[in-house]
Design a protein around this motif. Structure first.
Motif, short mmCIF file in Angstrom:
data_model
loop_
_atom_site.label_atom_id
_atom_site.label_comp_id
_atom_site.label_asym_id
_atom_site.label_seq_id
_atom_site.Cartn_x
_atom_site.Cartn_y
_atom_site.Cartn_z
N PHE A 68 0.85 -1.19 0.00
CA PHE A 68 0.00 0.00 0.00
C PHE A 68 0.88 1.23 0.00
N VAL A 73 -2.56 0.30 -4.42
CA VAL A 73 -2.21 -1.04 -3.96
C VAL A 73 -1.50 -1.78 -5.08
N CYS A 251 -8.63 4.61 -1.25
CA CYS A 251 -8.27 3.51 -0.36
C CYS A 251 -7.42 4.09 0.78
N SER A 253 -6.27 2.44 3.53
CA SER A 253 -5.23 1.49 3.96
C SER A 253 -5.68 0.09 3.57
N ALA A 264 -5.97 -8.09 -1.42
CA ALA A 264 -5.99 -6.80 -0.73
C ALA A 264 -7.35 -6.60 -0.05
N ALA A 266 -9.36 -3.84 1.69
CA ALA A 266 -9.21 -2.38 1.72
C ALA A 266 -10.16 -1.68 2.68
#
Lengths: 606, 606
Positions: A68, A73, A251, A253, A264, A266
């Motif tokens: 990230f 990402v 996003c 994190s 991922a 998110a």
């Protein structure tokens, strides 16, 4: 160091012999292309892609994880290329409608695809997997324009999709959703709020991500009756699909998780992002639930994938690792020790994994047939019947198969001994990856409440009766020499199965009576009841596999050992796994008092 | 975000009320210093150190792991300082002999210390924990010189110790050990070979590491009868303890593992390292086994630690997280939803963790008393009796408590739902850390073979008879109004316990008969048999805790709720956990055929 070979013989045994899929396809003119030749070719190609492209990235993706950086990402090495190959190979469009570019092949074929790819690399498979959820929603509830725009791109795989339900304060209890949707006056809405745990919520595999978002209109009623569903693309687009620019979806994190690290997860911040309503106002939850069953079966599959992958690797290890001698005398006296597969307990672990992998696969394929019917049949009655059965059996599949999948993955580690704990072998990763499966898409506890509370008690036992009658009539038929030449061999399965099903019915009635007097009986019994139901359901499919194997052996088949192995695995299941229902029966019938009587302040004295 | 408070009330309930430890200490003049005041102070100080120093490094150590660089290992931030504090506080010397600088306090106190520290930070606790193993070996088998040199430093904590058994080709099957020991002619030996999975094998906490190494003399017989035990220090030392220089023991790498990441698991290369023989030639394995029981009980403790830590955190979360309404009506209508602790299934998970943590602790403390006696009693008969019981019950503790510890840790994740999968909360780490406990120090399968094969069948059931007679005579006493004023309340525990124990005896006899005809019966039944034995053993301790609680409540005690909670948890255990024996009984008695009949080549058709 993980290996995987798609178990095509096992898959075809179920597909062709146990469930007669070709005959089933013939019922639907839409599926005329799904001929044995094509299906075979798809299996072979899918196996190749899974074994050669996806498996090699399985462990490296775990090690590398997703990166990230300031809203973007990066997926693990190789994910992007594999996704492109997947798109180019037409895999995303396989079982989607031809109007929007799909190949129109049966959903059941899509399930076999998901199984192979998911076993080889579950984390990777989640990206295209999540798209299916978004696609189903748009397909069922979208307007023609929405379908033309979004479905076309999603079917191609140029874009991917997500489901944005969970928020920090709520996951299961969606009535607490706070995300707001304010009309812009032009038919679009300004969506604002924070969504968490969004699988495939941000990544670098595709040029756009289509979020299906639960949110509240300004005047919406409180609770679940005030939730609507919106399509919110990451990138704002024209109706022709060309990208205009960013859409205020960022996003914040990605989560650092126990496993599925290549996938991922998110945190998404919607800050007046432009969205369009899909489905009727305030009916978002109902719209979501229309395909909740298929999403949950997709998660149930993770249990089967974990069991299969762990089994294949544990079996290889058990044949190679030399330790101690068999208690019944040295089996390979020329070696320093016998391979550990000679030890009964190692075999018990392996056979447990095998029984769960193959039994679970059978349960999934049974359900896939229902899904084919629901999505394709022109006969409303038939569709409804299939949907009713699917609704009943889905919580069993989701919770039971993920629980026994996790058990299988842990057994795989156990077969490896201390080496199972070391990352290099990959066995512990299967445990970590699979651990999410009993949590997301509704925990085991939620599935159990759905089964016992909603599906059984609310229907006054009708759904259960219909399924148990199917099993009992199967048992009756197979126990008569007039209808079953293998009756004598099948007795060892049919009798315990009949008895278990009869008990299942009786316990359910007793539970219903108790639940009327004490509402806590439902939650108190539910998880034991679900597991109990799961073991009996799987026994039904093992009986069917044994019956089919006897039938094949009565004919002139090659590979007779294959069918013999099925029968012996069924025997193992009935001897060593099915008796688990005894304990679940005892504990599910226990008085809720033992759970409820301790005041919460007395649970600890720290 | 993990929290931990040492459960001192629970510990003291067992220590003082259930097991009468002070009376027990009075029997031994050596323990005269272990007065209630001192013990109390030790508990308080130990709790402080565990909560304030060890817990805060638990999650950071997992994240950071140990660093390996060209033979040296750096432990996670804070480990070194905490170890120095531990040494300065005299914790390492607590229950070791006064001749070599120890405080001579009872081993049972050392166990409470290990419990608190191990719950707060298992990875850290492994470094001093491994020293105890080495110290016990030297204490029992070392010469006076060896003790003076090594034990003094190990008791201080200036040096730490390890046990070097496993090699790449063997862990369980130590007869395959290849490491060589060649006499140097001066009474020392040149040790060469590779040892793997050496916990605390290399680190930066102490100036020297004393390895206890299994190796073969040049003319040694093959197999386990040709293994000797050697003391091999990392740094060569003078007899006064001053360090001469390196000793050709190098750390080749450390393992990348699923969990316990703060604990370095080393590959050690011995390249003509100088060692001295400890114990008689070729009797290394017997020497190892003299304290195998205590090492295994130390590992059993990990199950209790995991259950306790996971329970404490799951309980806090369940009281705070708001989701859905209780099915029996809103419990906190002023809030948006009820806390999840109102839901019966959440309570079932919490109570299962609680029952395992507290029941497991009781099992450990029962055994600690035996260890005190074995290490201190002057009465040989008493010592032998205690050792015999310890030998019988150790495999049950090791395997059963680590299995239910893992279950508890997984339930803790489940209580947290999706959040349990996120590293930040620490719940998934407990699962990963605890997962090793069913693998090292002999897997569950190995413990089960030890219990059923060695401890029970080889003794013709004598060890089992002795333990079950203890339980039955307890049941008899507590079921008579003349000897138990609480007979009426205790009936609900005494009857099911008596019945279970009677069955345990009968099944064991039947198993023994079957095992004579079919040697595979032992391995086939063993793990189910062990778990079956474990549930009954824990029931015995829950009955004792309930009895004690009734006795306290009959008097004029404060904190009456504490004792009521014990009784209700015992009720929960008997209602919801003990019935698991039904399934284990069924599967352990099944014919080995269902495990053995499938030829290994028929286990897969890939």
């Amino acid at each position: 160091m993980l290996t995987y070979k798609a178990p095509i013989a096992d898959i075809k045994f179920l597909f062709e012999d146990v469930f007669g899929y070709y005959k089933h396809y013939e019922k639907f003119p839409e599926f005329e292309e799904a001929t044995p030749d094509l299906v075979d070719a798809i299996f072979q190609e899918c196996a190749k892609f899974s074994e050669n492209e996806l498996l090699p990235m399985n462990q490296s993706a775990d090690k590398e994880g997703c990166k990230f950086d300031n809203g973007t990402v990066t997926t693990p090495k190789g994910f992007k290329e594999a996704y492109q190959q997947y798109v180019d190979g037409g895999w995303q469009s396989l079982s989607h409608g031809i109007e929007y570019g799909g190949q129109g092949l049966p959903p059941s074929l899509g399930m076999v695809k998901s199984e192979m790819m998911g076993t080889a690399n579950w984390s990777w498979a989640m990206y295209p997997g999540l798209s299916h959820g978004a696609m189903n929603t748009i397909d069922v509830h979208g307007t023609k324009d929405q379908k033309e725009l979004y479905l076309t791109k999603l079917t191609e795989g140029t874009w991917t999709g997500t489901m944005c339900l969970t928020e920090p304060q709520c996951g299961t209890d969606l009535g607490q959703v706070k995300t707001k949707a304010v009309p812009n006056g032009d038919g679009t809405y300004a969506i604002s709020g924070t969504k968490i745990f969004i699988s495939a919520g941000e990544h670098d595999l595709a040029e756009n991500i289509i979020h299906i978002v639960l949110a509240r209109l300004p005047d919406a009623p409180k609770g679940t009756r005030g939730i609507s569903l919106f399509i919110v693309p990451k990138m704002d687009v024209e109706q022709d699909g060309s990208i205009i620019g960013g859409n205020h979806v960022t996003c914040g994190s990605i989560e650092d998780k126990m496993g599925i690290k290549g996938s991922a997860t998110a945190v998404l911040n919607f800050d007046n992002a432009k969205g369009v309503l899909i489905g009727p106002e305030n009916k978002g939850l109902e719209c979501m639930f229309t395909f909740m069953n298929t999403a949950r079966v997709g998660t149930a599959l993770q249990g089967v994938c974990a069991a299969e992958l762990s089994y294949q690797n544990a079996l290889l290890y058990a044949k190679e690792r030399l330790s101690m001698r068999s208690l019944s005398g040295a089996k390979q006296p020329e070696k320093v020790a016998d391979p550990i597969i000679v030890h009964p307990d190692v075999r018990k672990m392996l056979l447990t994994q095998k029984a769960f992998a193959e039994g679970g696969r059978a349960m999934i394929y049974y359900v896939s047939k229902l899904v084919d019917t629901i999505e394709t049949s022109k006969d409303e009655k038939e569709r409804k019947r299939a949907d009713y059965r699917l609704g009943f059996i889905t919580p069993i599949l989701k919770a039971f198969l993920t629980e026994v999948g996790s058990e299988s993955a842990n057994l795989g580690v156990q077969v490896f001994g201390g080496h199972g704990y070391i990352k290099e072998w990959g066995m512990e990763q299967i445990v970590r990856d699979c651990r999410i499966s009993t949590l997301y898409e509704g925990t085991t506890g939620i599935q159990a409440l759905d089964l016992l509370g909603r599906k059984i008690l609310l229907s006054r036992g009708k759904s259960l009766k219909s399924f148990t009658m199917e099993i009992l009539s199967y048992c009756r038929e197979k126990s008569m020499i007039s209808s079953n030449p293998h009756k004598r061999q099948m007795n060892k399965f049919i009798w315990p199965l009949s008895k278990a099903v009869a008990n299942w019915q009786q316990y359910s009635v007793r539970l219903a009576i108790k639940a009327k007097k004490d509402r806590d009986m439902v939650g108190s019994a539910s998880v034991d009841y679900l597991m109990y139901s799961g073991y009996i359901t799987m026994a039904y499919f093992w009986a069917q596999m044994a019956q089919t194997a006897y039938e094949k052996l009565a004919g002139d088949v090659e590979n007779r050992d294959f069918y013999r192995a099925k029968i012996k695995t069924a025997e193992f299941y009935f001897d060593r796994i099915l008796p688990r229902i005894k304990s679940h029966a005892a504990t599910m019938m226990a008085d809720p008092k033992s759970l409820m009587q301790l005041d919460e302040d007395l649970l600890s004295f720290l």
